[in-house]
Design a protein around this motif. Structure first.
Motif, PDB file in Angstrom:
ATOM      1  N   ALA A  38      62.047  22.268  31.559  1.00 14.60           N
ATOM      2  CA  ALA A  38      61.462  22.505  32.869  1.00 14.60           C
ATOM      3  C   ALA A  38      59.972  22.779  32.709  1.00 14.60           C
ATOM      4  CB  ALA A  38      62.151  23.678  33.560  1.00 14.60           C
ATOM      5  N   ASP A  39      59.263  22.621  33.820  1.00 19.96           N
ATOM      6  CA  ASP A  39      57.821  22.835  33.779  1.00 19.96           C
ATOM      7  C   ASP A  39      57.439  24.248  34.196  1.00 19.96           C
ATOM      8  OD1 ASP A  39      57.514  20.239  33.030  1.00 19.96           O
ATOM      9  OD2 ASP A  39      57.081  19.487  35.037  1.00 19.96           O
ATOM     10  N   GLY A  40      58.430  25.104  34.422  1.00 24.43           N
ATOM     11  CA  GLY A  40      58.141  26.433  34.947  1.00 24.43           C
ATOM     12  C   GLY A  40      57.212  27.233  34.065  1.00 24.43           C
ATOM     13  N   ASP A  41      57.451  27.226  32.759  1.00 21.10           N
ATOM     14  CA  ASP A  41      56.613  28.005  31.858  1.00 21.10           C
ATOM     15  C   ASP A  41      55.188  27.476  31.842  1.00 21.10           C
ATOM     16  OD1 ASP A  41      58.885  29.477  31.128  1.00 21.10           O
ATOM     17  OD2 ASP A  41      59.444  27.935  29.679  1.00 21.10           O
ATOM     18  N   VAL A  42      55.037  26.151  31.856  1.00 28.90           N
ATOM     19  CA  VAL A  42      53.707  25.557  31.873  1.00 28.90           C
ATOM     20  C   VAL A  42      53.004  25.914  33.172  1.00 28.90           C
ATOM     21  CG1 VAL A  42      52.399  23.436  31.598  1.00 28.90           C
ATOM     22  CG2 VAL A  42      54.633  23.659  30.520  1.00 28.90           C
ATOM     23  N   ASN A  43      53.741  25.863  34.278  1.00 33.43           N
ATOM     24  CA  ASN A  43      53.147  26.192  35.568  1.00 33.43           C
ATOM     25  C   ASN A  43      52.673  27.639  35.611  1.00 33.43           C
ATOM     26  OD1 ASN A  43      53.539  23.618  36.600  1.00 33.43           O
ATOM     27  ND2 ASN A  43      55.585  24.090  37.379  1.00 33.43           N
ATOM     28  N   ALA A  44      53.427  28.534  34.950  1.00 34.86           N
ATOM     29  CA  ALA A  44      53.016  29.932  34.891  1.00 34.86           C
ATOM     30  C   ALA A  44      51.706  30.070  34.123  1.00 34.86           C
ATOM     31  CB  ALA A  44      54.110  30.776  34.236  1.00 34.86           C
ATOM     32  N   LEU A  45      51.589  29.325  33.034  1.00 34.43           N
ATOM     33  CA  LEU A  45      50.346  29.346  32.271  1.00 34.43           C
ATOM     34  C   LEU A  45      49.189  28.773  33.085  1.00 34.43           C
ATOM     35  CD1 LEU A  45      51.632  28.187  28.767  1.00 34.43           C
ATOM     36  CD2 LEU A  45      50.642  30.412  29.306  1.00 34.43           C
ATOM     37  N   ILE A  46      49.450  27.674  33.790  1.00 31.46           N
ATOM     38  CA  ILE A  46      48.416  27.060  34.619  1.00 31.46           C
ATOM     39  C   ILE A  46      47.954  28.026  35.701  1.00 31.46           C
ATOM     40  CG2 ILE A  46      47.995  25.249  36.330  1.00 31.46           C
ATOM     41  CD1 ILE A  46      49.753  23.416  34.630  1.00 31.46           C
ATOM     42  N   GLU A  47      48.909  28.737  36.295  1.00 35.32           N
ATOM     43  CA  GLU A  47      48.564  29.742  37.298  1.00 35.32           C
ATOM     44  C   GLU A  47      47.667  30.819  36.686  1.00 35.32           C
ATOM     45  OE1 GLU A  47      50.789  32.998  40.243  1.00 35.32           O
ATOM     46  OE2 GLU A  47      51.957  31.468  39.169  1.00 35.32           O
ATOM     47  N   GLY A  48      47.979  31.209  35.442  1.00 41.83           N
ATOM     48  CA  GLY A  48      47.160  32.195  34.749  1.00 41.83           C
ATOM     49  C   GLY A  48      45.750  31.684  34.482  1.00 41.83           C
ATOM     50  N   VAL A  49      45.642  30.411  34.081  1.00 41.95           N
ATOM     51  CA  VAL A  49      44.326  29.822  33.845  1.00 41.95           C
ATOM     52  C   VAL A  49      43.497  29.828  35.120  1.00 41.95           C
ATOM     53  CG1 VAL A  49      43.087  27.715  33.235  1.00 41.95           C
ATOM     54  CG2 VAL A  49      45.101  28.367  31.940  1.00 41.95           C
ATOM     55  N   ASN A  50      44.103  29.412  36.217  1.00 36.79           N
ATOM     56  CA  ASN A  50      43.365  29.345  37.472  1.00 36.79           C
ATOM     57  C   ASN A  50      42.966  30.726  37.977  1.00 36.79           C
ATOM     58  OD1 ASN A  50      43.297  26.412  38.814  1.00 36.79           O
ATOM     59  ND2 ASN A  50      45.178  26.585  37.619  1.00 36.79           N
ATOM     60  N   LYS A  51      43.844  31.726  37.777  1.00 36.65           N
ATOM     61  CA  LYS A  51      43.501  33.099  38.165  1.00 36.65           C
ATOM     62  C   LYS A  51      42.339  33.604  37.302  1.00 36.65           C
ATOM     63  CE  LYS A  51      43.963  37.311  39.843  1.00 36.65           C
ATOM     64  NZ  LYS A  51      43.016  38.031  38.990  1.00 36.65           N
ATOM     65  N   ALA A  52      42.416  33.361  36.005  1.00 31.87           N
ATOM     66  CA  ALA A  52      41.345  33.807  35.112  1.00 31.87           C
ATOM     67  C   ALA A  52      40.037  33.095  35.443  1.00 31.87           C
ATOM     68  CB  ALA A  52      41.742  33.558  33.660  1.00 31.87           C
ATOM     69  N   PHE A  53      40.112  31.810  35.779  1.00 32.23           N
ATOM     70  CA  PHE A  53      38.901  31.066  36.105  1.00 32.23           C
ATOM     71  C   PHE A  53      38.285  31.573  37.410  1.00 32.23           C
ATOM     72  CE2 PHE A  53      36.727  26.973  37.428  1.00 32.23           C
ATOM     73  CZ  PHE A  53      35.714  27.086  36.488  1.00 32.23           C
ATOM     74  N   HIS A  54      39.145  31.963  38.346  1.00 30.92           N
ATOM     75  CA  HIS A  54      38.651  32.556  39.598  1.00 30.92           C
ATOM     76  C   HIS A  54      37.882  33.841  39.300  1.00 30.92           C
ATOM     77  CE1 HIS A  54      38.579  33.779  43.824  1.00 30.92           C
ATOM     78  NE2 HIS A  54      39.003  34.975  43.424  1.00 30.92           N
ATOM     79  N   ASP A  55      38.441  34.696  38.448  1.00 24.91           N
ATOM     80  CA  ASP A  55      37.759  35.930  38.059  1.00 24.91           C
ATOM     81  C   ASP A  55      36.462  35.629  37.310  1.00 24.91           C
ATOM     82  OD1 ASP A  55      39.832  37.323  39.180  1.00 24.91           O
ATOM     83  OD2 ASP A  55      40.867  37.708  37.279  1.00 24.91           O
ATOM     84  N   PHE A  56      36.521  34.599  36.457  1.00 28.02           N
ATOM     85  CA  PHE A  56      35.344  34.217  35.690  1.00 28.02           C
ATOM     86  C   PHE A  56      34.199  33.809  36.616  1.00 28.02           C
ATOM     87  CE2 PHE A  56      32.886  30.637  34.008  1.00 28.02           C
ATOM     88  CZ  PHE A  56      32.328  31.202  32.868  1.00 28.02           C
ATOM     89  N   LYS A  57      34.500  32.992  37.609  1.00 29.89           N
ATOM     90  CA  LYS A  57      33.461  32.532  38.531  1.00 29.89           C
ATOM     91  C   LYS A  57      32.838  33.702  39.285  1.00 29.89           C
ATOM     92  CE  LYS A  57      36.107  29.379  40.490  1.00 29.89           C
ATOM     93  NZ  LYS A  57      36.528  28.269  41.390  1.00 29.89           N
ATOM     94  N   ALA A  58      33.682  34.651  39.701  1.00 27.68           N
ATOM     95  CA  ALA A  58      33.175  35.808  40.433  1.00 27.68           C
ATOM     96  C   ALA A  58      32.237  36.644  39.554  1.00 27.68           C
ATOM     97  CB  ALA A  58      34.332  36.656  40.937  1.00 27.68           C
ATOM     98  N   GLU A  59      32.671  36.919  38.321  1.00 28.41           N
ATOM     99  CA  GLU A  59      31.858  37.738  37.425  1.00 28.41           C
ATOM    100  C   GLU A  59      30.603  36.990  36.962  1.00 28.41           C
ATOM    101  OE1 GLU A  59      32.271  40.794  36.923  1.00 28.41           O
ATOM    102  OE2 GLU A  59      34.265  41.039  37.798  1.00 28.41           O
ATOM    103  N   HIS A  60      30.732  35.689  36.757  1.00 25.54           N
ATOM    104  CA  HIS A  60      29.574  34.901  36.337  1.00 25.54           C
ATOM    105  C   HIS A  60      28.531  34.833  37.444  1.00 25.54           C
ATOM    106  CE1 HIS A  60      27.726  30.898  34.871  1.00 25.54           C
ATOM    107  NE2 HIS A  60      27.270  31.884  34.094  1.00 25.54           N
ATOM    108  N   THR A  61      28.994  34.729  38.690  1.00 23.42           N
ATOM    109  CA  THR A  61      28.072  34.726  39.824  1.00 23.42           C
ATOM    110  C   THR A  61      27.315  36.050  39.908  1.00 23.42           C
ATOM    111  OG1 THR A  61      29.477  33.187  41.066  1.00 23.42           O
ATOM    112  CG2 THR A  61      27.885  34.482  42.323  1.00 23.42           C
ATOM    113  N   LYS A  62      28.033  37.155  39.695  1.00 28.12           N
ATOM    114  CA  LYS A  62      27.373  38.466  39.682  1.00 28.12           C
ATOM    115  C   LYS A  62      26.311  38.522  38.579  1.00 28.12           C
ATOM    116  CE  LYS A  62      31.366  41.125  41.365  1.00 28.12           C
ATOM    117  NZ  LYS A  62      32.346  42.187  41.013  1.00 28.12           N
TER     118      LYS A  62
END
Length: 428
Positions: A38-62
């Motif tokens: 199943a792709d569930g585990d990969v999707n969980a990792l992808i969700e983590g990447v996108n969440k981390a990238f969202h945080d990265f963009k916010a902190e990088h903008t600051k």
């Protein structure tokens, strides 16, 4: 605190996904191959990447806002770098999971053996050293044996997954000790004439050639005779697991920077100024300046994309190291959009300006006059030549009580079309 939190999230997600993958492996398979249902585990990792990238963009903008105000904050910069590192870990886990899905699909069960009698004989020969009548079809004049079709295919399929260049380049099997390709240099001319006018001879196109000569790569795993006598596992799968990783490691390095002496000629050697820049009849791989003497710039990457002729951009991609990706992750275009984007679904790589990125260990680091990024259609640009067949020689004598399985494969490689690839050179 932010660093600890992000690291914990990244570590927990990677560990959870990898543990789930491991739990799904119910059949004996080559080492490194994990059955994914199943792709569930990969999707969980992808969700983590996108969440981390969202945080990265916010902190990088600051961070950028503070720099504009003249208040460069070292703690803020460290926070951005730490999140960036966590994204790299998560994206690496996504890439690994995608490899496992591909490997599982390639090596899925339920397919009847095409050559069951010979496969069983090969297994018997590996275990006890017996040579049965059905082994004759694999006999070689020097006393070695060809691997059975299924085992040979397993190694080839696994190399396609774990050796990145095999997954994106053109692979040409050959039964000869070398492969020569002709290149049409064109040169034909024509002219307009009247109805009764003379028609003098026009120029004829010329041809150039390039020879790709395979070198030999080998592995020599071993097992005790007692292990072979008592083994209840699939010995072919075990041997495949021992061999494919080593072959992939050696191949990957050679496809990038090999000097052509008993090994492939690496793609980096064909870049302008490289050792083989004059070897191809159509010339070398041209470079594009990064726009800075010691760093990458967003304009340089955009220039690299537009330097490639449009007819080759349909299947174009970037190749670079994971460290280089970390540097690019901070770049924006003129509208403030980040150039790098994470994977959005299972089986898909991260992208840069809409083009896929293939992570390639061994690519040069970002430094003055280095070429850390290649961009182009590699299936039309670089050819891997496989001398057909993998050979296995059983050796119970050299290292008693171990039985060694001397495994060899002949493979070469070289530039196919320099026009389909461009290199980014770190220079002003």
């Amino acid at each position: 605190m932010k660093k600890v939190m992000m690291t914990s999230i990244a570590t927990a997600m990677i560990a959870s996904a990898m543990a789930a993958h491991a739990a799904q492996a119910s059949q004996p398979v080559p080492r490194g191959i994990v059955s994914v249902h199943a792709d569930g585990d990969v999707n969980a990792l992808i969700e983590g990447v996108n969440k981390a990238f969202h945080d990265f963009k916010a902190e990088h903008t600051k961070q950028l806002d503070e720099i504009k105000k003249g208040n460069a904050d070292a703690l803020q910069a460290l926070k951005v770098d730490n999140i960036n590192a966590d994204i790299a870990k998560l994206q690496a886990a996504v890439d690994k999971a995608n490899e496992q899905i591909a490997a599982s699909a390639m090596n899925g069960g339920g397919v009847a053996l095409k050559d069951k009698e010979y496969t069983n004989s090969f297994q018997s020969h590996m275990q006890r050293g017996t040579v049965e009548a059905s082994m004759n079809k694999g006999a070689a004049p020097e006393g070695g044996f060809l691997a059975p079709t299924e085992w040979d295919r397993t190694i080839t399929d696994r190399l396609l997954v774990v050796s990145p260049m095999r997954g994106i380049c053109f692979v040409q099997p050959t039964s000869k000790d070398s492969f020569t390709k002709l290149f049409n240099n064109r040169g034909a001319t024509s002219g307009w004439v009247g109805e009764a006018a003379a028609r003098p001879e026009t120029n004829t196109p010329t041809f150039g050639s390039l020879t790709y000569k395979p070198g030999e790569i080998y592995a020599n795993p071993s097992a005790t005779q007692q292990m072979l006598d008592d083994a209840e596992v699939n010995l072919e799968a075990w041997l495949a697991g021992e061999v494919d990783g080593e072959f992939a490691l050696q191949e990957g390095a050679a496809f990038l920077s090999g000097n052509g002496a008993d090994k492939p000629t690496g793609i980096l050697t064909y870049i302008t100024g490289g050792a083989n820049a004059a070897a191809h009849p159509w010339g070398d791989i041209k470079t594009v300046a990064s726009g800075s003497a010691a760093a990458l710039t967003s304009d340089g990457i955009i220039d690299l994309i537009h330097a490639l002729p449009e007819e080759y951009t349909g299947d174009a991609r970037f190749i670079m190291s994971r460290t280089t990706q970390g540097s690019i992750r901070k770049m924006k275009d003129g509208q403030g959009n980040y150039l790098w984007q994470p994977s959005m679904q299972a089986g898909q790589p991260a992208t840069l300006l809409g083009y896929s990125i293939t992570t390639m260990p061994g690519m040069p680091a970002v430094a003055a006059n280095s070429t850390p990024i290649l961009f182009g259609d590699f299936r039309r640009g670089y050819m891997i030549v496989d001398r057909m067949g993998i050979r296995v020689l059983r050796d119970p004598y050299s290292k008693k009580p171990y039985v060694q399985f001397y495994t060899t494969k002949r493979v070469g490689g070289g530039l196919l079309n320099p026009d389909t690839i461009k290199a980014l050179k770190v220079s002003a």
